[in-house]
Design a protein around this motif. Structure first.
Motif, PDB file in Angstrom:
ATOM      1  N   THR A  41      11.557  34.064  47.112  1.00 33.69           N
ATOM      2  CA  THR A  41      11.165  33.348  45.884  1.00 33.69           C
ATOM      3  C   THR A  41      11.961  32.047  45.743  1.00 33.69           C
ATOM      4  OG1 THR A  41      10.801  35.501  44.868  1.00 33.69           O
ATOM      5  CG2 THR A  41      10.858  33.608  43.389  1.00 33.69           C
ATOM      6  N   LEU A  42      13.283  32.145  45.915  1.00 33.61           N
ATOM      7  CA  LEU A  42      14.100  30.933  45.836  1.00 33.61           C
ATOM      8  C   LEU A  42      13.770  29.981  46.978  1.00 33.61           C
ATOM      9  CD1 LEU A  42      17.566  32.434  44.853  1.00 33.61           C
ATOM     10  CD2 LEU A  42      16.062  31.048  43.420  1.00 33.61           C
ATOM     11  N   GLY A  43      13.494  30.556  48.154  1.00 36.22           N
ATOM     12  CA  GLY A  43      13.161  29.743  49.320  1.00 36.22           C
ATOM     13  C   GLY A  43      11.902  28.918  49.084  1.00 36.22           C
ATOM     14  N   VAL A  44      10.878  29.541  48.485  1.00 35.56           N
ATOM     15  CA  VAL A  44       9.627  28.823  48.188  1.00 35.56           C
ATOM     16  C   VAL A  44       9.936  27.660  47.242  1.00 35.56           C
ATOM     17  CG1 VAL A  44       7.397  28.983  47.005  1.00 35.56           C
ATOM     18  CG2 VAL A  44       8.098  30.801  48.572  1.00 35.56           C
ATOM     19  N   ILE A  45      10.728  27.930  46.195  1.00 38.86           N
ATOM     20  CA  ILE A  45      11.063  26.880  45.225  1.00 38.86           C
ATOM     21  C   ILE A  45      11.840  25.758  45.913  1.00 38.86           C
ATOM     22  CG2 ILE A  45      12.374  26.366  43.107  1.00 38.86           C
ATOM     23  CD1 ILE A  45      11.799  29.330  42.277  1.00 38.86           C
ATOM     24  N   ILE A  46      12.839  26.126  46.720  1.00 39.17           N
ATOM     25  CA  ILE A  46      13.658  25.125  47.411  1.00 39.17           C
ATOM     26  C   ILE A  46      12.782  24.225  48.289  1.00 39.17           C
ATOM     27  CG2 ILE A  46      15.375  24.841  49.278  1.00 39.17           C
ATOM     28  CD1 ILE A  46      16.767  27.402  48.114  1.00 39.17           C
ATOM     29  N   ILE A  47      11.892  24.845  49.067  1.00 36.99           N
ATOM     30  CA  ILE A  47      11.091  24.049  50.001  1.00 36.99           C
ATOM     31  C   ILE A  47      10.069  23.183  49.249  1.00 36.99           C
ATOM     32  CG2 ILE A  47       9.351  24.233  51.846  1.00 36.99           C
ATOM     33  CD1 ILE A  47      11.179  26.343  53.103  1.00 36.99           C
ATOM     34  N   GLN A  48       9.519  23.718  48.152  1.00 36.75           N
ATOM     35  CA  GLN A  48       8.598  22.891  47.356  1.00 36.75           C
ATOM     36  C   GLN A  48       9.330  21.684  46.766  1.00 36.75           C
ATOM     37  OE1 GLN A  48       5.282  23.138  47.263  1.00 36.75           O
ATOM     38  NE2 GLN A  48       5.536  24.848  48.701  1.00 36.75           N
ATOM     39  N   LEU A  49      10.551  21.911  46.288  1.00 37.75           N
ATOM     40  CA  LEU A  49      11.336  20.807  45.716  1.00 37.75           C
ATOM     41  C   LEU A  49      11.686  19.760  46.778  1.00 37.75           C
ATOM     42  CD1 LEU A  49      13.761  22.702  43.282  1.00 37.75           C
ATOM     43  CD2 LEU A  49      11.801  21.271  42.661  1.00 37.75           C
ATOM     44  N   ILE A  50      12.057  20.260  47.978  1.00 37.46           N
ATOM     45  CA  ILE A  50      12.391  19.332  49.074  1.00 37.46           C
ATOM     46  C   ILE A  50      11.177  18.463  49.404  1.00 37.46           C
ATOM     47  CG2 ILE A  50      12.816  19.239  51.585  1.00 37.46           C
ATOM     48  CD1 ILE A  50      14.808  21.531  51.233  1.00 37.46           C
ATOM     49  N   LYS A  51       9.992  19.093  49.433  1.00 33.39           N
ATOM     50  CA  LYS A  51       8.769  18.352  49.758  1.00 33.39           C
ATOM     51  C   LYS A  51       8.411  17.383  48.633  1.00 33.39           C
ATOM     52  CE  LYS A  51       6.354  21.468  52.922  1.00 33.39           C
ATOM     53  NZ  LYS A  51       5.356  22.548  53.000  1.00 33.39           N
ATOM     54  N   ARG A  52       8.417  17.886  47.388  1.00 33.45           N
ATOM     55  CA  ARG A  52       8.021  17.082  46.233  1.00 33.45           C
ATOM     56  C   ARG A  52       8.890  15.840  46.076  1.00 33.45           C
ATOM     57  NH1 ARG A  52       5.789  19.363  41.505  1.00 33.45           N
ATOM     58  NH2 ARG A  52       4.657  20.530  43.082  1.00 33.45           N
ATOM     59  N   PHE A  53      10.204  16.024  46.200  1.00 27.08           N
ATOM     60  CA  PHE A  53      11.121  14.896  45.954  1.00 27.08           C
ATOM     61  C   PHE A  53      11.601  14.242  47.246  1.00 27.08           C
ATOM     62  CE2 PHE A  53      11.370  17.621  42.192  1.00 27.08           C
ATOM     63  CZ  PHE A  53      10.994  16.701  41.223  1.00 27.08           C
ATOM     64  N   LYS A  54      10.942  14.613  48.383  1.00 24.99           N
ATOM     65  CA  LYS A  54      11.300  14.027  49.688  1.00 24.99           C
ATOM     66  C   LYS A  54      12.815  13.994  49.874  1.00 24.99           C
ATOM     67  CE  LYS A  54       7.149  11.303  50.502  1.00 24.99           C
ATOM     68  NZ  LYS A  54       6.320  11.896  49.431  1.00 24.99           N
ATOM     69  N   VAL A  55      13.440  15.156  49.622  1.00 26.35           N
ATOM     70  CA  VAL A  55      14.903  15.252  49.738  1.00 26.35           C
ATOM     71  C   VAL A  55      15.317  14.967  51.182  1.00 26.35           C
ATOM     72  CG1 VAL A  55      16.881  16.815  49.510  1.00 26.35           C
ATOM     73  CG2 VAL A  55      14.981  16.939  47.874  1.00 26.35           C
ATOM     74  N   LYS A  56      16.353  14.158  51.327  1.00 26.01           N
ATOM     75  CA  LYS A  56      16.868  13.844  52.660  1.00 26.01           C
ATOM     76  C   LYS A  56      18.014  14.799  53.001  1.00 26.01           C
ATOM     77  CE  LYS A  56      14.944   9.601  53.627  1.00 26.01           C
ATOM     78  NZ  LYS A  56      13.776   9.720  52.739  1.00 26.01           N
ATOM     79  N   SER A  57      18.261  14.982  54.302  1.00 26.37           N
ATOM     80  CA  SER A  57      19.360  15.855  54.711  1.00 26.37           C
ATOM     81  C   SER A  57      20.692  15.184  54.371  1.00 26.37           C
ATOM     82  CB  SER A  57      19.286  16.122  56.223  1.00 26.37           C
ATOM     83  OG  SER A  57      19.793  15.016  56.925  1.00 26.37           O
ATOM     84  N   PHE A  58      21.787  15.921  54.573  1.00 24.73           N
ATOM     85  CA  PHE A  58      23.125  15.370  54.311  1.00 24.73           C
ATOM     86  C   PHE A  58      23.350  14.090  55.108  1.00 24.73           C
ATOM     87  CE2 PHE A  58      24.489  20.003  53.573  1.00 24.73           C
ATOM     88  CZ  PHE A  58      24.367  19.875  52.204  1.00 24.73           C
ATOM     89  N   TYR A  59      22.611  13.941  56.228  1.00 20.87           N
ATOM     90  CA  TYR A  59      22.825  12.791  57.099  1.00 20.87           C
ATOM     91  C   TYR A  59      21.737  11.735  56.933  1.00 20.87           C
ATOM     92  CZ  TYR A  59      25.825  16.436  58.748  1.00 20.87           C
ATOM     93  OH  TYR A  59      26.742  17.443  58.787  1.00 20.87           O
ATOM     94  N   GLY A  60      20.963  11.869  55.852  1.00 18.82           N
ATOM     95  CA  GLY A  60      19.970  10.849  55.526  1.00 18.82           C
ATOM     96  C   GLY A  60      18.651  10.956  56.265  1.00 18.82           C
ATOM     97  N   ALA A  61      18.491  12.006  57.072  1.00 22.18           N
ATOM     98  CA  ALA A  61      17.232  12.160  57.812  1.00 22.18           C
ATOM     99  C   ALA A  61      16.207  12.902  56.959  1.00 22.18           C
ATOM    100  CB  ALA A  61      17.479  12.906  59.109  1.00 22.18           C
ATOM    101  N   GLU A  62      14.945  12.713  57.323  1.00 24.11           N
ATOM    102  CA  GLU A  62      13.888  13.412  56.604  1.00 24.11           C
ATOM    103  C   GLU A  62      13.928  14.901  56.992  1.00 24.11           C
ATOM    104  OE1 GLU A  62       9.151  12.838  56.454  1.00 24.11           O
ATOM    105  OE2 GLU A  62      10.342  10.997  56.581  1.00 24.11           O
ATOM    106  N   ILE A  63      13.651  15.781  56.011  1.00 25.27           N
ATOM    107  CA  ILE A  63      13.614  17.209  56.322  1.00 25.27           C
ATOM    108  C   ILE A  63      12.163  17.583  56.597  1.00 25.27           C
ATOM    109  CG2 ILE A  63      13.936  19.530  55.397  1.00 25.27           C
ATOM    110  CD1 ILE A  63      16.303  18.441  53.809  1.00 25.27           C
ATOM    111  N   SER A  64      11.880  17.908  57.866  1.00 25.99           N
ATOM    112  CA  SER A  64      10.495  18.270  58.175  1.00 25.99           C
ATOM    113  C   SER A  64      10.431  19.747  58.519  1.00 25.99           C
ATOM    114  CB  SER A  64       9.974  17.435  59.338  1.00 25.99           C
ATOM    115  OG  SER A  64      10.615  17.822  60.525  1.00 25.99           O
ATOM    116  N   ILE A  65       9.400  20.411  57.999  1.00 25.97           N
ATOM    117  CA  ILE A  65       9.221  21.823  58.305  1.00 25.97           C
ATOM    118  C   ILE A  65       8.037  21.958  59.251  1.00 25.97           C
ATOM    119  CG2 ILE A  65       8.570  24.063  57.322  1.00 25.97           C
ATOM    120  CD1 ILE A  65      10.428  22.419  54.905  1.00 25.97           C
TER     121      ILE A  65
END
Lengths: 185, 138
Positions: free
Chosen positions: B49-73
């Motif tokens: 459940t938390l994983g789904v929320i985390i991944i949706q948020l990462i996609k919605r807000f185009k969250v970048k990794s700690f090193y500034g790269a795009e997070i692609s699943i």
């Protein structure tokens, strides 16, 4: 603070696992433990026998570092964060397991009948070998294990992972309900 | 080096959670496949459940990794047969040995050394898959 030394509640544990997945994504990686078994094969030179192991395993070194951490984590948890590691499972399960010959049910972390060093015998060794072979073969065939499919894959709403998890349960239920009564009687 | 310490700390956290949640206990796996406790379902359910929320948020807000790269699943390749057969074989082993690849390593650290037999045969099982791969339906 005493709660730390007992069994961690499911919601704390679930949050912890989700946090681990999140951190790995933020490190630019993905959560998956079974890939390490493939890496181990490649390091041992399996690439000479099968092209499946001919890949740049050095790019997977980060995951081996995670494995080293998991080993240290298990050591810390059992030695410093646990007073009594007996797993309190459902009492009905305890009596069922005792009737199957698992005397250590309810009194240990792992069944002594399978994992006890002193109790080791041909049957327990075979169980460990066959169990391991199935896990290793099955996980690579399915392209992931509990972390890669059940947690990561379902979290990103992937149908293949749902099919794999259905398989995990089909196999697990068959083992416990059909094969166990034959193996342990 | 700094990244290496990061991965090590993430692993340590994961190992502690696996051991303390008892997800690394053979008994908990047995109990789960008997549907006699909510514990394991609660762990997996909360994580997903938390994983789904985390991944949706990462996609919605185009969250970048700690090193500034795009997070692609990466989407997993489409198939039914490999996931069903492979998954079932995995499930048979999971229930028998009571350990999947993460917990195996946590149990090693916890000092249950016969688990090394499981890790060794799981590595061999992975090798067998790689060896027979071209002959298996996917």
């Amino acid at each position: 603070m005493s709660w730390i030394f007992g069994t961690w509640p499911w919601y704390v544990s679930g949050m912890g696992i989700a946090f681990v997945m999140f951190l790995l994504l933020m490190m630019g990686k993905k959560f998956g433990m079974s890939s390490n078994l493939r890496t181990l094969c490649s390091i041992c030179g399996a690439g000479k026998k099968a092209s499946f192991f001919n890949y740049d395993w050095k790019a997977q070194k980060w995951n081996l570092v995670v494995v080293a951490g998991v080993i240290i984590g298990g050591f810390i948890a059992n030695n410093f964060l646990t007073t009594d590691n007996a797993v309190q499972i459902d009492s009905e399960m305890v009596s069922e397991l005792k009737s199957l010959g698992f005397e250590s049910a309810g009194e240990a972390y792992l069944p002594k009948e399978i994992y006890g060093l002193e109790e080791m015998n041909l049957q327990s060794i075979l169980i460990l070998i066959i169990g391991g072979l199935l896990v290793g073969f099955g996980t690579r065939y399915a392209g992931g294990c509990t972390s890669g499919h059940a947690i990561s894959g379902l979290s990103s709403l992937q149908l293949p992972s749902l099919i794999a998890v259905i398989g995990f349960f089909a196999g697990g239920l068959f083992m416990i309900h059909v094969l166990f009564p034959i193996i342990f009687n | 080096m700094k990244r290496g310490i990061g991965f090590l700390l993430i692993g340590i956290l994961f190992g502690i959670v696996l051991f303390k949640s008892e997800a690394a206990s053979w008994f908990r796996i047995y109990e789960m496949f008997n549907f006699k406790s909510f514990h394991m379902y609660g762990i997996i359910g909360t994580a997903v459940t938390l994983g789904v929320i985390i991944i949706q948020l990462i996609k919605r807000f185009k969250v970048k990794s700690f090193y500034g790269a795009e997070i692609s699943i990466q989407p997993k390749e489409k198939s039914i047969v490999r996931y069903l057969i492979g998954g079932t074989l995995f499930g048979l082993g999971w229930a028998l040995a009571g350990a999947c690849p993460g917990p195996m390593f946590a149990l090693t650290g916890a000092g249950f050394y016969p688990i090394l037999i499981v890790i060794l045969s799981a590595t061999l099982g992975t090798f067998l898959y790689g060896f027979l791969r071209d002959k298996l339906p996917h």
